[in-house]
Scaffold this motif. Sequence first.
Motif, PDB file in Angstrom:
ATOM      1  N   PHE A  40       0.869  -1.168   0.000  1.00 63.31           N
ATOM      2  CA  PHE A  40       0.000   0.000   0.000  1.00 63.31           C
ATOM      3  C   PHE A  40       0.912   1.225   0.000  1.00 63.31           C
ATOM      4  CE2 PHE A  40      -2.527  -3.362   1.784  1.00 63.31           C
ATOM      5  CZ  PHE A  40      -3.814  -3.138   1.312  1.00 63.31           C
ATOM      6  N   HIS A  41       0.781   2.078  -1.015  1.00 69.46           N
ATOM      7  CA  HIS A  41       1.653   3.242  -1.173  1.00 69.46           C
ATOM      8  C   HIS A  41       0.887   4.491  -0.743  1.00 69.46           C
ATOM      9  CE1 HIS A  41       4.187   0.546  -3.637  1.00 69.46           C
ATOM     10  NE2 HIS A  41       3.028   0.133  -4.138  1.00 69.46           N
ATOM     11  N   LEU A  42       1.283   5.075   0.380  1.00 68.15           N
ATOM     12  CA  LEU A  42       0.542   6.184   0.971  1.00 68.15           C
ATOM     13  C   LEU A  42       1.418   7.417   1.120  1.00 68.15           C
ATOM     14  CD1 LEU A  42      -1.182   4.126   3.812  1.00 68.15           C
ATOM     15  CD2 LEU A  42      -2.142   4.687   1.572  1.00 68.15           C
ATOM     16  N   ASN A  43       0.769   8.554   1.221  1.00 70.71           N
ATOM     17  CA  ASN A  43       1.469   9.801   1.488  1.00 70.71           C
ATOM     18  C   ASN A  43       1.785   9.876   2.978  1.00 70.71           C
ATOM     19  OD1 ASN A  43       1.855  12.649   2.243  1.00 70.71           O
ATOM     20  ND2 ASN A  43       1.308  13.083   0.113  1.00 70.71           N
ATOM     21  N   PRO A  44       3.067   9.991   3.370  1.00 68.85           N
ATOM     22  CA  PRO A  44       3.411   9.971   4.796  1.00 68.85           C
ATOM     23  C   PRO A  44       2.890  11.177   5.569  1.00 68.85           C
ATOM     24  CG  PRO A  44       5.321  10.559   3.469  1.00 68.85           C
ATOM     25  CD  PRO A  44       4.244  10.156   2.503  1.00 68.85           C
ATOM     26  N   THR A  45       2.593  12.261   4.868  1.00 65.66           N
ATOM     27  CA  THR A  45       2.131  13.478   5.538  1.00 65.66           C
ATOM     28  C   THR A  45       0.632  13.460   5.785  1.00 65.66           C
ATOM     29  OG1 THR A  45       3.910  14.741   4.459  1.00 65.66           O
ATOM     30  CG2 THR A  45       2.079  15.991   5.420  1.00 65.66           C
ATOM     31  N   THR A  46      -0.134  13.081   4.766  1.00 60.82           N
ATOM     32  CA  THR A  46      -1.594  13.169   4.863  1.00 60.82           C
ATOM     33  C   THR A  46      -2.276  11.835   5.158  1.00 60.82           C
ATOM     34  OG1 THR A  46      -1.820  12.862   2.459  1.00 60.82           O
ATOM     35  CG2 THR A  46      -1.611  15.127   3.279  1.00 60.82           C
ATOM     36  N   LYS A  47      -1.548  10.713   5.043  1.00 63.84           N
ATOM     37  CA  LYS A  47      -2.179   9.399   5.177  1.00 63.84           C
ATOM     38  C   LYS A  47      -1.637   8.587   6.355  1.00 63.84           C
ATOM     39  CE  LYS A  47      -4.511  10.164   1.400  1.00 63.84           C
ATOM     40  NZ  LYS A  47      -5.964  10.433   1.432  1.00 63.84           N
ATOM     41  N   ALA A  48      -1.039   9.249   7.342  1.00 55.85           N
ATOM     42  CA  ALA A  48      -0.510   8.522   8.500  1.00 55.85           C
ATOM     43  C   ALA A  48      -1.636   7.824   9.265  1.00 55.85           C
ATOM     44  CB  ALA A  48       0.253   9.472   9.417  1.00 55.85           C
ATOM     45  N   VAL A  49      -2.764   8.484   9.417  1.00 58.51           N
ATOM     46  CA  VAL A  49      -3.903   7.884  10.111  1.00 58.51           C
ATOM     47  C   VAL A  49      -4.435   6.694   9.317  1.00 58.51           C
ATOM     48  CG1 VAL A  49      -6.257   8.279  10.910  1.00 58.51           C
ATOM     49  CG2 VAL A  49      -4.523  10.051  11.233  1.00 58.51           C
ATOM     50  N   THR A  50      -4.460   6.830   8.006  1.00 62.21           N
ATOM     51  CA  THR A  50      -4.907   5.733   7.146  1.00 62.21           C
ATOM     52  C   THR A  50      -3.997   4.523   7.292  1.00 62.21           C
ATOM     53  OG1 THR A  50      -5.804   7.320   5.547  1.00 62.21           O
ATOM     54  CG2 THR A  50      -5.424   5.075   4.764  1.00 62.21           C
ATOM     55  N   ALA A  51      -2.693   4.744   7.354  1.00 61.36           N
ATOM     56  CA  ALA A  51      -1.737   3.646   7.519  1.00 61.36           C
ATOM     57  C   ALA A  51      -1.949   2.925   8.848  1.00 61.36           C
ATOM     58  CB  ALA A  51      -0.306   4.177   7.429  1.00 61.36           C
ATOM     59  N   ALA A  52      -2.183   3.691   9.906  1.00 66.15           N
ATOM     60  CA  ALA A  52      -2.413   3.085  11.218  1.00 66.15           C
ATOM     61  C   ALA A  52      -3.717   2.294  11.229  1.00 66.15           C
ATOM     62  CB  ALA A  52      -2.450   4.178  12.290  1.00 66.15           C
ATOM     63  N   GLN A  53      -4.766   2.826  10.599  1.00 63.56           N
ATOM     64  CA  GLN A  53      -6.045   2.122  10.541  1.00 63.56           C
ATOM     65  C   GLN A  53      -5.918   0.842   9.726  1.00 63.56           C
ATOM     66  OE1 GLN A  53      -9.506   4.564   9.819  1.00 63.56           O
ATOM     67  NE2 GLN A  53     -10.532   2.944   8.693  1.00 63.56           N
ATOM     68  N   LEU A  54      -5.154   0.883   8.657  1.00 65.38           N
ATOM     69  CA  LEU A  54      -4.936  -0.303   7.834  1.00 65.38           C
ATOM     70  C   LEU A  54      -4.300  -1.421   8.646  1.00 65.38           C
ATOM     71  CD1 LEU A  54      -4.809  -1.790   5.115  1.00 65.38           C
ATOM     72  CD2 LEU A  54      -2.650  -0.595   4.661  1.00 65.38           C
ATOM     73  N   GLN A  55      -3.289  -1.118   9.408  1.00 62.48           N
ATOM     74  CA  GLN A  55      -2.626  -2.134  10.234  1.00 62.48           C
ATOM     75  C   GLN A  55      -3.578  -2.715  11.272  1.00 62.48           C
ATOM     76  OE1 GLN A  55       1.662  -1.033  11.296  1.00 62.48           O
ATOM     77  NE2 GLN A  55       0.888   0.937  10.555  1.00 62.48           N
ATOM     78  N   THR A  56      -4.367  -1.856  11.890  1.00 61.78           N
ATOM     79  CA  THR A  56      -5.321  -2.313  12.904  1.00 61.78           C
ATOM     80  C   THR A  56      -6.354  -3.265  12.302  1.00 61.78           C
ATOM     81  OG1 THR A  56      -5.062  -0.250  14.158  1.00 61.78           O
ATOM     82  CG2 THR A  56      -7.027  -1.559  14.585  1.00 61.78           C
ATOM     83  N   TYR A  57      -6.900  -2.897  11.164  1.00 59.27           N
ATOM     84  CA  TYR A  57      -7.915  -3.727  10.519  1.00 59.27           C
ATOM     85  C   TYR A  57      -7.333  -5.065  10.071  1.00 59.27           C
ATOM     86  CZ  TYR A  57     -11.484  -0.042  10.295  1.00 59.27           C
ATOM     87  OH  TYR A  57     -12.432   0.892  10.603  1.00 59.27           O
TER      88      TYR A  57
END
Length: 275
Positions: A40-57
């Motif tokens: 999953f390729h995410l923007n580290p500035t705007t998608k940090a919350v998305t990355a954390a939610q992805l790991q949790t799910y």
Amino acid sequence: TSWGVFTWKRRRFVDLDERLAWVLGLFLAEGTLKHNKVFFHLNPTTKAVTAAQLQTYLKAIFGDDLSIKLARPKSSVLQVIVHDGVFAALVKKLIPGNVYSKRLPGDILNSPDVMRLAALRGWLDGDGHFQAGGKKRGVSLRGVTASEGLARDMGQLALACGLRPSVLRRKKASHQRVASLDVYLNGADALSVYPERAGQVAVAARPKLMEKTPYGFAAVVERIEEQEVVDHPVYCCEVEEEHSLIVSGTAYHQCVGAGGGTMWMTLACIEAVRL
């Protein structure tokens, strides 16, 4: 599932719930597959919350022992790497293809609204942009994709959720292989995907022209007028994958846009053929 010296064991069945629907939506936006790894390729500035939610799910769905790593191949990219053959096989089965040919899994479209909305939100969490816009422009939500099929799928998914999307094609830039497509949601429809933003912006009232029915969106018939039928020649011009009718010097196409905006043209074609 085995790959070389690696072996993965997971539950035989995984429920398609809101979490998995969101993960699949995010993969449609930002995911790639390589052998037994899902990126999953995410923007580290705007998608940090998305990355954390992805790991949790992912850990909630597949277990705490799921191998997930974070990488920064460059400053503008945060990679969430899932090294698991079972998850990779599931993604490959549900979403084959690449960035230009990804399509929404049919199981998502046939799911209850709560799962549909979760998948739409997952895709927009990856490839979406929410804009408050101010009093004049209003609230808007735009998702972008290079897959024409996926753009239409997401438009259909939004319609299935009771929303009114618009699907538009951008002008192809010189550096692009194909032209990008945008899926727009405006006003209250945008806030249906991101309800937590409702208190942050003001939404202007929008005329409700359509009502959702079991068969799609329909407008209320206000009046019916009868006109005398006059014999006119009707020509059916067959072109690849669609038909066009020439009626009174105007070309009508037998297709319905993703937002339903050309439905009246389609009905006009049908009536012309009947006559």
